[in-house]
Design a protein around this motif. Structure first.
Motif, PDB file in Angstrom:
ATOM      1  N   VAL A  23       9.896  48.536  54.250  1.00  0.00           N
ATOM      2  CA  VAL A  23       8.344  49.040  53.738  1.00  0.00           C
ATOM      3  C   VAL A  23       7.528  49.034  54.793  1.00  0.00           C
ATOM      4  CG1 VAL A  23       6.322  48.595  52.776  1.00  0.00           C
ATOM      5  CG2 VAL A  23       8.574  47.799  51.523  1.00  0.00           C
ATOM      6  N   VAL A  24       8.020  48.429  55.896  1.00  0.00           N
ATOM      7  CA  VAL A  24       7.013  48.296  57.213  1.00  0.00           C
ATOM      8  C   VAL A  24       7.490  49.364  57.955  1.00  0.00           C
ATOM      9  CG1 VAL A  24       6.674  47.237  59.374  1.00  0.00           C
ATOM     10  CG2 VAL A  24       6.767  45.809  57.356  1.00  0.00           C
ATOM     11  N   TYR A  25       8.758  49.734  58.052  1.00  0.00           N
ATOM     12  CA  TYR A  25       9.144  51.026  58.834  1.00  0.00           C
ATOM     13  C   TYR A  25       8.833  52.246  58.219  1.00  0.00           C
ATOM     14  CZ  TYR A  25      12.310  54.438  60.672  1.00  0.00           C
ATOM     15  OH  TYR A  25      13.019  55.803  61.339  1.00  0.00           O
ATOM     16  N   PHE A  26       8.717  52.286  56.991  1.00  0.00           N
ATOM     17  CA  PHE A  26       8.025  53.331  56.235  1.00  0.00           C
ATOM     18  C   PHE A  26       6.645  53.541  56.575  1.00  0.00           C
ATOM     19  CE2 PHE A  26       5.855  55.422  52.442  1.00  0.00           C
ATOM     20  CZ  PHE A  26       6.622  56.619  52.650  1.00  0.00           C
ATOM     21  N   LEU A  27       5.788  52.781  56.514  1.00  0.00           N
ATOM     22  CA  LEU A  27       4.472  52.761  56.631  1.00  0.00           C
ATOM     23  C   LEU A  27       4.073  53.270  58.083  1.00  0.00           C
ATOM     24  CD1 LEU A  27       3.146  49.921  54.328  1.00  0.00           C
ATOM     25  CD2 LEU A  27       3.303  52.391  53.595  1.00  0.00           C
ATOM     26  N   LEU A  28       4.646  52.480  59.078  1.00  0.00           N
ATOM     27  CA  LEU A  28       4.256  52.522  60.439  1.00  0.00           C
ATOM     28  C   LEU A  28       4.902  53.947  61.081  1.00  0.00           C
ATOM     29  CD1 LEU A  28       4.825  48.917  61.984  1.00  0.00           C
ATOM     30  CD2 LEU A  28       2.861  50.156  61.029  1.00  0.00           C
ATOM     31  N   THR A  29       5.926  54.413  60.322  1.00  0.00           N
ATOM     32  CA  THR A  29       6.416  55.793  60.952  1.00  0.00           C
ATOM     33  C   THR A  29       5.992  56.767  60.131  1.00  0.00           C
ATOM     34  OG1 THR A  29       8.760  55.594  59.876  1.00  0.00           O
ATOM     35  CG2 THR A  29       8.502  54.546  62.068  1.00  0.00           C
ATOM     36  N   TYR A  30       5.194  56.784  59.035  1.00  0.00           N
ATOM     37  CA  TYR A  30       4.804  57.835  57.978  1.00  0.00           C
ATOM     38  C   TYR A  30       4.157  59.089  58.996  1.00  0.00           C
ATOM     39  CZ  TYR A  30       2.957  60.544  54.223  1.00  0.00           C
ATOM     40  OH  TYR A  30       2.647  61.409  53.415  1.00  0.00           O
ATOM     41  N   ASN A  31       3.108  58.511  59.551  1.00  0.00           N
ATOM     42  CA  ASN A  31       2.425  59.680  60.340  1.00  0.00           C
ATOM     43  C   ASN A  31       3.255  60.612  61.201  1.00  0.00           C
ATOM     44  OD1 ASN A  31       0.113  59.236  58.929  1.00  0.00           O
ATOM     45  ND2 ASN A  31      -0.544  57.486  60.408  1.00  0.00           N
ATOM     46  N   TRP A  32       4.387  59.957  61.881  1.00  0.00           N
ATOM     47  CA  TRP A  32       5.254  60.742  62.640  1.00  0.00           C
ATOM     48  C   TRP A  32       5.920  61.859  62.147  1.00  0.00           C
ATOM     49  CZ3 TRP A  32       8.703  56.236  65.120  1.00  0.00           C
ATOM     50  CH2 TRP A  32       7.832  55.438  65.941  1.00  0.00           C
ATOM     51  N   PHE A  33       6.286  61.993  60.776  1.00  0.00           N
ATOM     52  CA  PHE A  33       6.790  62.945  59.747  1.00  0.00           C
ATOM     53  C   PHE A  33       5.892  63.633  59.008  1.00  0.00           C
ATOM     54  CE2 PHE A  33       9.744  59.121  60.904  1.00  0.00           C
ATOM     55  CZ  PHE A  33      10.430  59.690  61.768  1.00  0.00           C
ATOM     56  N   SER A  34       4.901  63.184  58.704  1.00  0.00           N
ATOM     57  CA  SER A  34       4.000  63.826  57.645  1.00  0.00           C
ATOM     58  C   SER A  34       2.641  64.865  58.446  1.00  0.00           C
ATOM     59  CB  SER A  34       3.196  62.968  56.804  1.00  0.00           C
ATOM     60  OG  SER A  34       2.302  63.605  55.959  1.00  0.00           O
ATOM     61  N   THR A  35       2.775  66.276  58.046  1.00  0.00           N
ATOM     62  CA  THR A  35       1.842  66.815  58.686  1.00  0.00           C
ATOM     63  C   THR A  35       0.718  67.291  57.549  1.00  0.00           C
ATOM     64  OG1 THR A  35       2.960  68.614  58.134  1.00  0.00           O
ATOM     65  CG2 THR A  35       3.394  67.841  60.231  1.00  0.00           C
ATOM     66  N   LYS A  36       0.807  66.877  56.376  1.00  0.00           N
ATOM     67  CA  LYS A  36      -0.182  67.181  55.533  1.00  0.00           C
ATOM     68  C   LYS A  36      -1.163  65.903  55.057  1.00  0.00           C
ATOM     69  CE  LYS A  36       0.321  69.800  51.226  1.00  0.00           C
ATOM     70  NZ  LYS A  36       1.279  70.065  50.113  1.00  0.00           N
ATOM     71  N   MET A  37      -1.046  64.865  55.337  1.00  0.00           N
ATOM     72  CA  MET A  37      -1.640  63.730  54.964  1.00  0.00           C
ATOM     73  C   MET A  37      -1.546  62.450  56.034  1.00  0.00           C
ATOM     74  SD  MET A  37      -1.772  61.547  51.523  1.00  0.00           S
ATOM     75  CE  MET A  37      -0.171  61.027  51.400  1.00  0.00           C
ATOM     76  N   LYS A  38      -2.678  62.043  56.423  1.00  0.00           N
ATOM     77  CA  LYS A  38      -2.707  60.969  57.465  1.00  0.00           C
ATOM     78  C   LYS A  38      -2.787  59.587  56.653  1.00  0.00           C
ATOM     79  CE  LYS A  38      -4.829  59.639  61.816  1.00  0.00           C
ATOM     80  NZ  LYS A  38      -4.899  58.088  61.938  1.00  0.00           N
ATOM     81  N   LEU A  39      -1.733  58.727  57.163  1.00  0.00           N
ATOM     82  CA  LEU A  39      -1.892  57.377  56.601  1.00  0.00           C
ATOM     83  C   LEU A  39      -2.361  56.411  57.350  1.00  0.00           C
ATOM     84  CD1 LEU A  39      -0.986  55.229  54.265  1.00  0.00           C
ATOM     85  CD2 LEU A  39       1.112  55.425  55.562  1.00  0.00           C
ATOM     86  N   GLU A  40      -3.522  55.571  56.840  1.00  0.00           N
ATOM     87  CA  GLU A  40      -4.090  54.609  57.560  1.00  0.00           C
ATOM     88  C   GLU A  40      -3.748  53.111  56.968  1.00  0.00           C
ATOM     89  OE1 GLU A  40      -8.122  55.046  59.232  1.00  0.00           O
ATOM     90  OE2 GLU A  40      -7.859  57.071  58.741  1.00  0.00           O
ATOM     91  N   ILE A  41      -3.516  52.115  57.582  1.00  0.00           N
ATOM     92  CA  ILE A  41      -3.298  50.884  56.889  1.00  0.00           C
ATOM     93  C   ILE A  41      -4.298  49.736  57.193  1.00  0.00           C
ATOM     94  CG2 ILE A  41      -1.473  49.222  56.348  1.00  0.00           C
ATOM     95  CD1 ILE A  41       0.586  51.028  57.889  1.00  0.00           C
ATOM     96  N   ASP A  42      -4.729  48.990  56.060  1.00  0.00           N
ATOM     97  CA  ASP A  42      -5.631  47.925  56.374  1.00  0.00           C
ATOM     98  C   ASP A  42      -4.926  46.696  55.685  1.00  0.00           C
ATOM     99  OD1 ASP A  42      -7.798  46.465  57.362  1.00  0.00           O
ATOM    100  OD2 ASP A  42      -9.102  47.238  55.924  1.00  0.00           O
ATOM    101  N   VAL A  43      -5.223  45.502  56.463  1.00  0.00           N
ATOM    102  CA  VAL A  43      -4.710  44.238  55.805  1.00  0.00           C
ATOM    103  C   VAL A  43      -5.552  43.186  55.757  1.00  0.00           C
ATOM    104  CG1 VAL A  43      -2.699  42.573  55.983  1.00  0.00           C
ATOM    105  CG2 VAL A  43      -2.178  44.997  56.556  1.00  0.00           C
ATOM    106  N   ALA A  44      -5.932  42.434  54.707  1.00  0.00           N
ATOM    107  CA  ALA A  44      -6.930  41.514  54.615  1.00  0.00           C
ATOM    108  C   ALA A  44      -6.223  40.387  53.766  1.00  0.00           C
ATOM    109  CB  ALA A  44      -8.199  42.034  54.094  1.00  0.00           C
ATOM    110  N   GLY A  45      -6.493  38.944  54.204  1.00  0.00           N
ATOM    111  CA  GLY A  45      -6.168  37.951  53.737  1.00  0.00           C
ATOM    112  C   GLY A  45      -5.050  37.241  54.419  1.00  0.00           C
ATOM    113  N   ASP A  46      -4.683  36.075  53.577  1.00  0.00           N
ATOM    114  CA  ASP A  46      -3.584  35.205  54.273  1.00  0.00           C
ATOM    115  C   ASP A  46      -2.244  35.962  53.726  1.00  0.00           C
ATOM    116  OD1 ASP A  46      -5.059  33.567  55.804  1.00  0.00           O
ATOM    117  OD2 ASP A  46      -5.372  32.331  53.786  1.00  0.00           O
ATOM    118  N   ILE A  47      -1.495  36.449  54.843  1.00  0.00           N
ATOM    119  CA  ILE A  47      -0.232  37.430  54.386  1.00  0.00           C
ATOM    120  C   ILE A  47       0.684  36.231  54.052  1.00  0.00           C
ATOM    121  CG2 ILE A  47       1.424  38.964  55.275  1.00  0.00           C
ATOM    122  CD1 ILE A  47      -1.313  39.572  57.236  1.00  0.00           C
ATOM    123  N   PHE A  48       1.288  36.670  52.959  1.00  0.00           N
ATOM    124  CA  PHE A  48       2.705  35.876  52.427  1.00  0.00           C
ATOM    125  C   PHE A  48       3.958  37.369  52.546  1.00  0.00           C
ATOM    126  CE2 PHE A  48       0.047  36.629  48.704  1.00  0.00           C
ATOM    127  CZ  PHE A  48       0.983  37.298  47.919  1.00  0.00           C
TER     128      PHE A  48
END
Length: 177
Positions: A62-87
């Motif tokens: 999942v992390v690989y998919f999300l962090l590399t998404y913008n390298w391969f997509s030209t039609k939509m830009k993905l941004e990620i935000d994370v809040a709270g205590d991660i588990f």
């Protein structure tokens, strides 16, 4: 060999991304737009913090998919935000990856090439739940009816909250195992 090629590709893309940031800073420096330089640095810092946080979910695919998404997509830009205590979302990794892939694919296919399309994916971690909000902004060539079967397949974990020509908001929930 494939691992080495993947690492080299990642390094090349990362170097390219950093060069773009440096060009933005240099351009704004030349224009004496110091306030914009500070914004760029703040954005890059925030992005790096979120990338670091998302890496803590212990779901490598999942992390690989999300962090590399913008390298391969030209039609939509993905941004990620994370809040709270991660588990850890390790036990939900396969389902979570499938969800992210299906939603981004559906939005990519349904979005116009004539506009800038952005998807903000927010992870909100609470005591025993991770709520993910997929907030698309851009131009969609699809209707809420196009989501009915998808939502039905993912019930009760995914809900369509907002749908218009320029916005689509979906919320997905995963309970800590």
């Amino acid at each position: 060999m494939t691992n080495q090629l993947d690492v080299l590709k990642a390094l090349r893309q990362t170097r390219h991304d950093w060069l773009n940031v440096m060009q933005l800073i240099k351009g704004n420096l030349a224009l004496k737009r110091y306030d914009r330089i500070e914004e760029i640095i703040d954005q890059v810092t925030q992005q790096s913090i979120c990338e670091s946080k998302i890496s803590e979910i212990q779901a490598a695919s999942v992390v690989y998919f999300l962090l590399t998404y913008n390298w391969f997509s030209t039609k939509m830009k993905l941004e990620i935000d994370v809040a709270g205590d991660i588990f850890s979302l390790e036990k939900e990794e396969i389902q979570l990856l499938r969800l992210c892939e299906e939603i981004t694919e559906k939005l990519t296919i349904g979005s116009s090439t004539d506009s800038e399309n952005h998807l903000l994916l927010t992870f909100l971690f609470t005591d025993n739940k991770c709520e993910m909000t997929f907030d698309f902004q851009g131009t969609l060539e699809m209707k809420s009816e196009d989501w009915h079967q998808f939502i039905k397949d993912w019930e009760p974990d995914v809900k369509l909250v907002e749908m218009s020509k320029h916005e689509c908001v979906l919320i997905a929930s995963f309970t800590r195992s």
